[in-house]
Design a protein around this motif. Structure first.
Motif, mmCIF file in Angstrom:
data_model
loop_
_atom_site.group_PDB
_atom_site.id
_atom_site.type_symbol
_atom_site.label_atom_id
_atom_site.label_comp_id
_atom_site.label_asym_id
_atom_site.label_seq_id
_atom_site.Cartn_x
_atom_site.Cartn_y
_atom_site.Cartn_z
ATOM 1 N N CYS A 135 0.821 -1.218 0.000
ATOM 2 C CA CYS A 135 0.000 0.000 0.000
ATOM 3 C C CYS A 135 0.850 1.262 0.000
ATOM 4 O O CYS A 135 0.406 2.308 -0.457
ATOM 5 C CB CYS A 135 -0.930 0.011 1.212
ATOM 6 S SG CYS A 135 -2.204 -1.249 1.165
ATOM 7 N N THR A 136 2.052 1.168 0.533
ATOM 8 C CA THR A 136 2.906 2.355 0.668
ATOM 9 C C THR A 136 4.154 2.278 -0.202
ATOM 10 O O THR A 136 5.001 3.162 -0.124
ATOM 11 C CB THR A 136 3.335 2.538 2.137
ATOM 12 O OG1 THR A 136 4.137 1.414 2.514
ATOM 13 C CG2 THR A 136 2.133 2.666 3.067
ATOM 14 N N GLN A 149 -3.394 -6.427 -5.973
ATOM 15 C CA GLN A 149 -4.149 -5.247 -5.573
ATOM 16 C C GLN A 149 -5.539 -5.643 -5.070
ATOM 17 O O GLN A 149 -6.176 -6.525 -5.647
ATOM 18 C CB GLN A 149 -4.315 -4.304 -6.756
ATOM 19 C CG GLN A 149 -2.995 -3.780 -7.285
ATOM 20 C CD GLN A 149 -3.201 -2.877 -8.472
ATOM 21 O OE1 GLN A 149 -3.882 -1.868 -8.381
ATOM 22 N NE2 GLN A 149 -2.631 -3.244 -9.603
ATOM 23 N N PRO A 175 -9.502 -0.573 -3.291
ATOM 24 C CA PRO A 175 -8.191 -0.100 -2.808
ATOM 25 C C PRO A 175 -8.256 0.438 -1.375
ATOM 26 O O PRO A 175 -9.273 0.992 -0.945
ATOM 27 C CB PRO A 175 -7.843 1.020 -3.790
ATOM 28 C CG PRO A 175 -8.638 0.709 -5.017
ATOM 29 C CD PRO A 175 -9.921 0.095 -4.511
ATOM 30 N N TYR A 176 -7.168 0.253 -0.669
ATOM 31 C CA TYR A 176 -7.065 0.753 0.704
ATOM 32 C C TYR A 176 -6.730 2.235 0.686
ATOM 33 O O TYR A 176 -5.844 2.671 -0.047
ATOM 34 C CB TYR A 176 -5.972 0.001 1.473
ATOM 35 C CG TYR A 176 -6.333 -1.423 1.779
ATOM 36 C CD1 TYR A 176 -6.989 -1.747 2.962
ATOM 37 C CD2 TYR A 176 -6.035 -2.441 0.889
ATOM 38 C CE1 TYR A 176 -7.333 -3.063 3.240
ATOM 39 C CE2 TYR A 176 -6.373 -3.755 1.156
ATOM 40 C CZ TYR A 176 -7.024 -4.057 2.338
ATOM 41 O OH TYR A 176 -7.362 -5.363 2.603
ATOM 42 N N GLN A 178 -5.706 5.736 3.096
ATOM 43 C CA GLN A 178 -4.894 5.986 4.289
ATOM 44 C C GLN A 178 -5.725 5.773 5.552
ATOM 45 O O GLN A 178 -5.235 5.210 6.526
ATOM 46 C CB GLN A 178 -4.325 7.415 4.247
ATOM 47 C CG GLN A 178 -3.216 7.654 5.243
ATOM 48 C CD GLN A 178 -2.044 6.704 5.044
ATOM 49 O OE1 GLN A 178 -1.628 6.407 3.939
ATOM 50 N NE2 GLN A 178 -1.507 6.188 6.136
ATOM 51 N N LEU A 193 -5.954 2.217 6.658
ATOM 52 C CA LEU A 193 -4.715 1.662 7.204
ATOM 53 C C LEU A 193 -4.328 2.228 8.561
ATOM 54 O O LEU A 193 -3.292 1.852 9.114
ATOM 55 C CB LEU A 193 -3.569 1.914 6.214
ATOM 56 C CG LEU A 193 -3.766 1.328 4.822
ATOM 57 C CD1 LEU A 193 -2.656 1.792 3.892
ATOM 58 C CD2 LEU A 193 -3.856 -0.183 4.875
#
Length: 155
Positions: free
Chosen positions: A11-12, A34, A38-39, A41, A44
């Motif tokens: 993710c990062t 993926q 989508p994740y 911020q 997370l």
């Protein structure tokens, strides 16, 4: 090494960077896993008990969907992911459940600020006991030279 591929979830981009280095060493491509959703911020934020990642990690039956990948035939799967709460993200379990791993080897590489990969390796071995998992390595600060040396030990 036998026909190896690299698949990673990131993710990062911390895990992505190490996956690309491993792919270069193995002379293969790195495939990015993926999530269909989508994740963000906010998803997370581990300090938020109701964040998506927290909810998924607390639910052993959670299986987030992923965007399908077309992978070539392989004998060894190098699978990378960030360690969340000491374990692989549930998306990793969803992905592994979608594969026929009969006769395959799965080598894990992880990134984490503090967790070692052993707890996640143990959980995956328990879920997929018939498969050959291991070893697992935390690769946060590993150089290309160190990763190449690690790969040589796996032969």
């Amino acid at each position: 090494m036998e026909k190896a591929i690299v698949v990673y979830f990131s993710c990062t981009d911390t895990t992505a960077k190490k996956a690309e280095v491993l792919a270069q060493i193995l002379k293969t491509k790195a495939w990015r896993l993926q999530a269909k959703l989508p994740y963000t911020q906010a998803d997370l934020t581990w300090q938020n008990a109701t964040s998506r990642a927290n909810q998924e990690q607390e639910d052993e039956t959670s299986r987030p969907e992923f965007v399908p990948l077309e992978l070539p035939e392989f004998e060894t799967l190098f699978l990378g992911y960030p360690t969340w709460w000491g374990l692989p993200p549930r998306l990793i379990e969803t992905f592994l459940e979608s594969l026929d791993l009969t006769g395959k080897r799965v080598v894990l590489f992880t990134t984490s600020g503090s967790s070692t990969p052993e707890k996640g390796l143990a959980e995956l071995k328990q879920l997929f006991s018939q498969e050959k998992f291991g070893p697992a390595k935390r690769v946060n600060n590993a150089t290309a030279t160190e990763l190449a040396a690690w790969i040589k030990t796996l032969k």
